[in-house]
Design an enzyme around this catalytic site. Sequence first.
Site, PDB file in Angstrom:
ATOM      1  N   PRO A 344       0.781  -1.075   0.146  1.00  0.00           N
ATOM      2  CA  PRO A 344       0.230   0.057   0.019  1.00  0.00           C
ATOM      3  C   PRO A 344       0.773   1.343  -0.079  1.00  0.00           C
ATOM      4  O   PRO A 344       1.546   1.518   1.037  1.00  0.00           O
ATOM      5  CB  PRO A 344      -0.708  -0.150   1.202  1.00  0.00           C
ATOM      6  CG  PRO A 344      -0.014  -0.945   2.245  1.00  0.00           C
ATOM      7  CD  PRO A 344       0.874  -1.750   1.271  1.00  0.00           C
ATOM      8  N   ASP A 520       5.863   2.410   2.256  1.00  0.00           N
ATOM      9  CA  ASP A 520       5.036   1.247   2.195  1.00  0.00           C
ATOM     10  C   ASP A 520       4.182   1.177   3.577  1.00  0.00           C
ATOM     11  O   ASP A 520       4.748   1.439   4.759  1.00  0.00           O
ATOM     12  CB  ASP A 520       5.911  -0.177   2.382  1.00  0.00           C
ATOM     13  CG  ASP A 520       5.046  -1.375   2.648  1.00  0.00           C
ATOM     14  OD1 ASP A 520       3.817  -1.223   2.994  1.00  0.00           O
ATOM     15  OD2 ASP A 520       5.673  -2.325   2.549  1.00  0.00           O
ATOM     16  N   HIS A 521       2.970   1.659   3.451  1.00  0.00           N
ATOM     17  CA  HIS A 521       2.103   2.308   4.533  1.00  0.00           C
ATOM     18  C   HIS A 521       2.072   1.162   5.780  1.00  0.00           C
ATOM     19  O   HIS A 521       1.613   1.197   6.691  1.00  0.00           O
ATOM     20  CB  HIS A 521       0.908   2.606   4.088  1.00  0.00           C
ATOM     21  CG  HIS A 521       0.259   3.879   4.830  1.00  0.00           C
ATOM     22  ND1 HIS A 521       0.630   3.977   6.316  1.00  0.00           N
ATOM     23  CD2 HIS A 521      -0.894   4.542   4.562  1.00  0.00           C
ATOM     24  CE1 HIS A 521      -0.115   5.004   6.935  1.00  0.00           C
ATOM     25  NE2 HIS A 521      -1.081   5.328   5.846  1.00  0.00           N
ATOM     26  N   ARG A 522       2.294  -0.132   5.244  1.00  0.00           N
ATOM     27  CA  ARG A 522       2.121  -1.202   6.267  1.00  0.00           C
ATOM     28  C   ARG A 522       3.175  -1.154   7.431  1.00  0.00           C
ATOM     29  O   ARG A 522       3.205  -1.320   8.521  1.00  0.00           O
ATOM     30  CB  ARG A 522       2.540  -2.499   5.786  1.00  0.00           C
ATOM     31  CG  ARG A 522       1.322  -3.069   4.678  1.00  0.00           C
ATOM     32  CD  ARG A 522       1.385  -4.090   3.921  1.00  0.00           C
ATOM     33  NE  ARG A 522       3.032  -3.994   3.337  1.00  0.00           N
ATOM     34  CZ  ARG A 522       3.669  -5.052   2.735  1.00  0.00           C
ATOM     35  NH1 ARG A 522       3.125  -6.372   2.747  1.00  0.00           N
ATOM     36  NH2 ARG A 522       4.794  -4.934   2.054  1.00  0.00           N
TER      37      ARG A 522
END
Length: 548
Positions: A344, A520-522
Amino acid sequence: MEIRIPSLGDIEEVEVIELCVAAGERVEENDTILVIESDKASMDVPSPAAGVVESLAVAVGDMVAEGHLIATLAADAGTEAPAVAEPEPSAAESAPSQAQAAAPAETPLQTGAESGGAAAQIDVLVPDIGDATGVVVIEVAVKAGDQVEQNDLLVVLESDKASMEIAAEQAGKVMSVAVSEGAEVEEGTLIATLEVSAGSIQAAAPAPDAAPAAAAPPVAAPAAAAEPHPQQDTAGKSVPASREDEGVTAAGQVYAGPAVRRLARELGVELQRVQGSGNRGRITKDDVKAFVKQQLTEPQTAGGGLPQVAEVDYSKFGAVSLQPLTRIQRRGADNLHRSWVNLPHVTQHDEADITDLEAFRQSLKQEGERKGIKVTPLAFLVKACCHALAEYPMFNSSLHADREHLVVKEYINIGMAVDTPEGLVVPVIQNAGQKNIWQLSSEIAELSDKARNKKLAMNDVQGGTFSISSLGALGGTGFTPIVNAPEVAILGVSKLQTKPVWDGEGFQPRKVLPLSLSYDHRVINGADGGRFMVFLTTVLADIRRLVL
Ligand code: CAO
């Protein structure tokens, strides 16, 4: 003299994309024998000596690993051959090789080899594993009673540094398996006993008059030597059924090598669901990719798949031409797509006031000319990113395959996107944080030059922990770079502009650099992204902070 594929770093396999010589041709030392290519770079393999090429052992399109024989050379007299290139001395006279030594003289193997009778038993032992410790059996691919072909996988070993496949040197029947998954082994540990035809042992013996112990063929080989031929791997490639219950092997057992497992981990593929097309159902990289492709192109109704883009026959509307993509473009597209659909992405934009940095950089011009080094803003960006990464190590991490840990790297290697005629390449500035502006500038020039001239070595494109994509020389005010997964962040750089900036009393002309940080939004939250950008732009605005 044998010429073999040199060290490839941690790359398992590369493709032979060009043969530069033919059998019978004369070469000088360092003349290119062939060109190999991974999904990241191409590399010439030079001749270690002058001489005449006797034979070529590979063809264009072959996949090869480190140590793979590529050619034999009749080297000029007086040429000192490197140890790896020299054929083994006569087996009867020589010290036995590691694998040979591992087979004690009294094993049934020798009996079989001597008798030339119907069948003989050979013990498969753990070969030379260097100084690796804590080597564990992570996969047992056969059981007693199984029939194996030459090169079929027997077991996979893993140390804390690498994995190694042990394959059958000859076809035969597995009489017994002496290890189980989880067992710790060392060099010489018995893995399995095979019954092979004694004739095949004799056929494999290096010299007809060799002493029995030396005549015994190696019983096991590391993965590189034991990999099945790629044509076997890719032939008959099958796309697995998509239903949950299909593609799972009967015993839930998975036949796949370390490189395939690593790829599957990266892609989040459960290997139990992939149908193998290799020997005895062994799963290949192509099987994993086909599985992913099939999952991605499956209609939405099946759940989880991406909706397909409609195929349009544009030739109906006018003339079209079909232009082939280069291998780097194709692989690059796969990597970018993989990252885009798995991570994401969030992109955060900011501007750095680099007026003072630019003044300083201009002041270095004459000194740079004397040194023969051109300093562009990129060197300062690399340096500043290293500072920011040291301050915010999360940006220098990767999400562990178990999705429950972060792998935080304690070194900083900066990947640098380079636009080449073959496509996008990302060479890596190793240990960038330890280098000064002169070193960084000359390395940036050297790596981009090598990238454009297809001279990058495998080590030049490995180990990146964070990337920078600079389009500043071209233009633009911002863009959304795609993270070079499994890295977690990338900095996009656009064109420096002079802008009126309010200083509280009036507008001042300032040199402003647009920056775009994708992450990477994780792993990284917006607030982390904001903090990183503020730190970075502050350092760039006042580069004295680089010495703090
Ligand atoms: N703003 C304005 N000018 C800039 C600049 C910026 N952000 N960055 C560099 N420049 C200037 C340089 O100072 C240099 O100017 P002079 O020739 O007048 O000194 C000029 O642009 C050319 O720089 P360069 O491109 O030769 O060198 P670099 O260090 O800036 O970049 C490299 C090297 C390899 C990163 C670059 O050449 C390149 O290939 N960029 C493309 C990367 C890319 O394709 N990214 C997209 C990936 S996603 O598809």
